[in-house]
Design a protein around this motif. Structure first.
Motif, PDB file in Angstrom:
ATOM      1  N   TYR A 218     138.077  10.177  63.900  1.00  0.00           N
ATOM      2  CA  TYR A 218     139.209   9.107  65.060  1.00  0.00           C
ATOM      3  C   TYR A 218     140.942   8.868  65.371  1.00  0.00           C
ATOM      4  N   LEU A 219     140.418   8.904  66.999  1.00  0.00           N
ATOM      5  CA  LEU A 219     142.347   9.102  66.882  1.00  0.00           C
ATOM      6  C   LEU A 219     142.088   7.124  67.509  1.00  0.00           C
ATOM      7  N   VAL A 220     143.701   6.564  66.763  1.00  0.00           N
ATOM      8  CA  VAL A 220     143.699   6.002  66.625  1.00  0.00           C
ATOM      9  C   VAL A 220     145.533   5.632  67.022  1.00  0.00           C
ATOM     10  N   GLU A 221     145.363   4.640  68.723  1.00  0.00           N
ATOM     11  CA  GLU A 221     146.377   4.251  68.744  1.00  0.00           C
ATOM     12  C   GLU A 221     146.472   2.068  68.423  1.00  0.00           C
ATOM     13  N   PRO A 222     147.802   2.402  68.199  1.00  0.00           N
ATOM     14  CA  PRO A 222     149.628   2.877  67.918  1.00  0.00           C
ATOM     15  C   PRO A 222     149.137   3.464  66.801  1.00  0.00           C
ATOM     16  N   SER A 223     148.454   3.640  65.367  1.00  0.00           N
ATOM     17  CA  SER A 223     148.315   4.195  64.510  1.00  0.00           C
ATOM     18  C   SER A 223     147.323   3.458  63.488  1.00  0.00           C
ATOM     19  N   ARG A 224     147.012   4.508  62.047  1.00  0.00           N
ATOM     20  CA  ARG A 224     146.209   3.368  61.374  1.00  0.00           C
ATOM     21  C   ARG A 224     146.728   2.224  60.530  1.00  0.00           C
ATOM     22  N   GLU A 225     148.141   2.394  60.385  1.00  0.00           N
ATOM     23  CA  GLU A 225     148.540   1.293  59.357  1.00  0.00           C
ATOM     24  C   GLU A 225     148.371   0.016  60.349  1.00  0.00           C
ATOM     25  N   GLU A 226     149.398   0.311  61.298  1.00  0.00           N
ATOM     26  CA  GLU A 226     148.876  -0.837  62.575  1.00  0.00           C
ATOM     27  C   GLU A 226     147.584  -1.368  62.762  1.00  0.00           C
ATOM     28  N   LEU A 227     146.251  -0.676  63.055  1.00  0.00           N
ATOM     29  CA  LEU A 227     145.285  -1.725  63.590  1.00  0.00           C
ATOM     30  C   LEU A 227     144.614  -1.828  61.954  1.00  0.00           C
ATOM     31  N   VAL A 228     144.368  -1.172  61.081  1.00  0.00           N
ATOM     32  CA  VAL A 228     144.222  -2.092  59.562  1.00  0.00           C
ATOM     33  C   VAL A 228     143.655  -3.187  59.680  1.00  0.00           C
ATOM     34  N   PRO A 229     144.890  -3.956  59.652  1.00  0.00           N
ATOM     35  CA  PRO A 229     145.356  -4.911  59.266  1.00  0.00           C
ATOM     36  C   PRO A 229     144.706  -6.163  60.617  1.00  0.00           C
ATOM     37  N   VAL A 230     145.232  -5.603  61.736  1.00  0.00           N
ATOM     38  CA  VAL A 230     144.429  -6.291  63.532  1.00  0.00           C
ATOM     39  C   VAL A 230     142.703  -5.970  62.890  1.00  0.00           C
ATOM     40  N   VAL A 231     142.007  -5.143  62.523  1.00  0.00           N
ATOM     41  CA  VAL A 231     141.044  -5.142  62.617  1.00  0.00           C
ATOM     42  C   VAL A 231     140.099  -6.052  61.539  1.00  0.00           C
ATOM     43  N   LEU A 232     140.436  -5.912  60.258  1.00  0.00           N
ATOM     44  CA  LEU A 232     140.577  -6.584  59.423  1.00  0.00           C
ATOM     45  C   LEU A 232     140.524  -8.311  58.918  1.00  0.00           C
ATOM     46  N   ARG A 233     141.884  -8.692  59.713  1.00  0.00           N
ATOM     47  CA  ARG A 233     141.935 -10.189  60.160  1.00  0.00           C
ATOM     48  C   ARG A 233     140.427 -10.579  61.523  1.00  0.00           C
ATOM     49  N   GLY A 234     139.891  -9.849  61.792  1.00  0.00           N
ATOM     50  CA  GLY A 234     139.691  -9.726  63.903  1.00  0.00           C
ATOM     51  C   GLY A 234     138.033  -9.896  62.463  1.00  0.00           C
ATOM     52  N   TYR A 235     137.687  -9.024  61.850  1.00  0.00           N
ATOM     53  CA  TYR A 235     136.701  -9.151  60.947  1.00  0.00           C
ATOM     54  C   TYR A 235     136.138 -10.189  59.964  1.00  0.00           C
ATOM     55  N   LEU A 236     137.166 -11.208  59.665  1.00  0.00           N
ATOM     56  CA  LEU A 236     137.215 -12.152  58.392  1.00  0.00           C
ATOM     57  C   LEU A 236     137.126 -13.465  59.436  1.00  0.00           C
ATOM     58  N   GLU A 237     138.206 -13.390  60.732  1.00  0.00           N
ATOM     59  CA  GLU A 237     137.395 -14.446  61.515  1.00  0.00           C
ATOM     60  C   GLU A 237     136.725 -14.477  61.793  1.00  0.00           C
ATOM     61  N   ALA A 238     135.793 -13.166  62.463  1.00  0.00           N
ATOM     62  CA  ALA A 238     134.800 -13.326  62.817  1.00  0.00           C
ATOM     63  C   ALA A 238     133.222 -13.415  61.594  1.00  0.00           C
ATOM     64  N   SER A 239     133.391 -13.674  61.129  1.00  0.00           N
ATOM     65  CA  SER A 239     132.808 -13.799  59.636  1.00  0.00           C
ATOM     66  C   SER A 239     133.002 -15.234  59.640  1.00  0.00           C
ATOM     67  N   VAL A 240     134.350 -15.911  59.535  1.00  0.00           N
ATOM     68  CA  VAL A 240     134.171 -17.515  58.721  1.00  0.00           C
ATOM     69  C   VAL A 240     133.634 -18.373  60.159  1.00  0.00           C
ATOM     70  N   TYR A 241     134.190 -17.340  61.625  1.00  0.00           N
ATOM     71  CA  TYR A 241     133.712 -17.940  62.299  1.00  0.00           C
ATOM     72  C   TYR A 241     131.329 -18.166  62.902  1.00  0.00           C
ATOM     73  N   HIS A 242     131.771 -16.726  62.442  1.00  0.00           N
ATOM     74  CA  HIS A 242     129.803 -16.753  61.718  1.00  0.00           C
ATOM     75  C   HIS A 242     129.554 -17.795  61.076  1.00  0.00           C
ATOM     76  N   ALA A 243     129.424 -17.979  59.455  1.00  0.00           N
ATOM     77  CA  ALA A 243     128.797 -19.262  59.421  1.00  0.00           C
ATOM     78  C   ALA A 243     129.483 -20.440  59.677  1.00  0.00           C
ATOM     79  N   LEU A 244     130.524 -21.019  60.165  1.00  0.00           N
ATOM     80  CA  LEU A 244     130.305 -22.130  61.189  1.00  0.00           C
ATOM     81  C   LEU A 244     129.206 -22.055  62.294  1.00  0.00           C
ATOM     82  N   LEU A 245     129.636 -20.774  62.311  1.00  0.00           N
ATOM     83  CA  LEU A 245     128.097 -21.885  63.528  1.00  0.00           C
ATOM     84  C   LEU A 245     126.824 -21.891  62.870  1.00  0.00           C
ATOM     85  N   GLU A 246     126.714 -20.961  61.841  1.00  0.00           N
ATOM     86  CA  GLU A 246     125.097 -21.161  60.761  1.00  0.00           C
ATOM     87  C   GLU A 246     125.305 -22.866  60.381  1.00  0.00           C
TER      88      GLU A 246
END
Length: 301
Positions: A218-246
């Motif tokens: 995968y070509l990751v911009e700007p870098s994998r180290e900077e992208l991983v925390p952003v994706v994980l935070r978004g994934y965690l927020e989406a999981s919590v929001y899904h639980a709230l919707l349920e």
């Protein structure tokens, strides 16, 4: 037998209660429809974010585990309602939460409780269960982006600092307006979403399929180290929001079902009281006729 005045008063009270329960049923039905639409609309985003997180975590074998020296503590978020009149919705949820906390304590972890909803705060206060954090918004809608972000931020902050070893959420899974099931979902430490489908006993097949699966660069911009925390935070927020919707859809479904049952019970009570009133009126008329006939016979004699 009660007097006619008392029976009429009970009928009027039952009719007044029936009007309230019927109105609450209609309101809950409208809110349930909106909650279901929100749940369906948010599903594509959650699935797409899960695929991104899956690709990012599995492509390089990234593992997001607890920090070294983390305290043996688990953050448990319990999502209940702010209002009652929902049948056994909150009771079933609290029983599941208590069972979950017993199971976590059995693994040697302490519990840090995050109560969401007025009913959860009141329940744990009555049972003398210490609550570290609470959130009572008292709004018609339980599932909001702001609340999901606050919960996810609390989880990530404590997990990153080593204050907790794991984090999870207890909520009610919406199956239908009649069936809702309390569940516990562990969100931290984060595992690749693709691992969720591996069943016990399938480790060998999973390893073979993982070995046969070609790696994708995968070509990751700007870098994998900077992208991983952003994706994980978004994934965690989406999981919590899904639980709230349920939870929101489950609450409205449970309340609609409870109010429908209450309306039907009020209708049965009105019918029973009306029958009792007619019998009492007939008995009163019979007594009056007997008094008239007795008086006429006494005058004739």
């Amino acid at each position: 037998m009660a007097s006619l005045k008392a029976i009429r008063r009970r009928i009027a009270s039952a009719k007044s209660t029936q009007q309230i329960t019927r109105a609450l049923k209609l309101v809950s039905a409208a809110r349930l429809r909106r909650a279901q639409e929100a749940l369906v609309n948010a599903l594509p985003y959650s699935e797409a974010l899960a695929r991104v997180a899956d690709s990012l975590l599995t492509s390089e074998g990234i593992s997001v585990g607890p920090v070294e020296g983390a305290q043996k503590r688990s953050l448990v978020v319990v999502v209940a309602s702010d209002r009652g009149l929902a049948g056994g919705y909150n009771s079933y949820l609290f029983r599941a939460a208590e069972a979950t906390m017993r199971e976590i304590r059995g693994t040697g972890l302490d519990i840090e409780l995050f109560a969401v909803g007025k009913k959860a705060v009141d329940q744990f206060r009555r049972t003398n269960v210490p609550v570290a954090l609470s959130r009572v918004d008292n709004l018609p809608r339980l599932a909001t982006i702001a609340l999901a972000r606050d919960i996810a931020a609390k989880m990530l902050a404590d997990y990153s600092s080593g204050a907790i070893d794991e984090a999870g959420i207890v909520y009610t899974h919406f199956q239908s307006a009649i069936v809702q099931k309390p569940v516990y979902e562990r969100l931290l430490p984060i595992k690749p979403p693709g691992d969720a489908g591996i069943k016990p006993g399938a480790e060998v097949d999973a390893a073979v399929s993982a070995a046969d699966k070609p790696k994708i660069d995968y070509l990751v911009e700007p870098s994998r180290e900077e992208l991983v925390p952003v994706v994980l935070r978004g994934y965690l927020e989406a999981s919590v929001y899904h639980a709230l919707l349920e939870s929101e859809a489950s609450e409205q479904g449970a309340r609609m079902t409870a109010m429908d049952a209450a309306t039907n019970n009020a209708n049965d009570m009105i019918s029973s009281l009306t029958l009792e009133m007619n019998r009492a009126r007939q008995a009163q008329i019979t007594r009056e006729l007997m008094d008239i006939v007795g008086g006429a016979e006494a005058l004739r004699g």
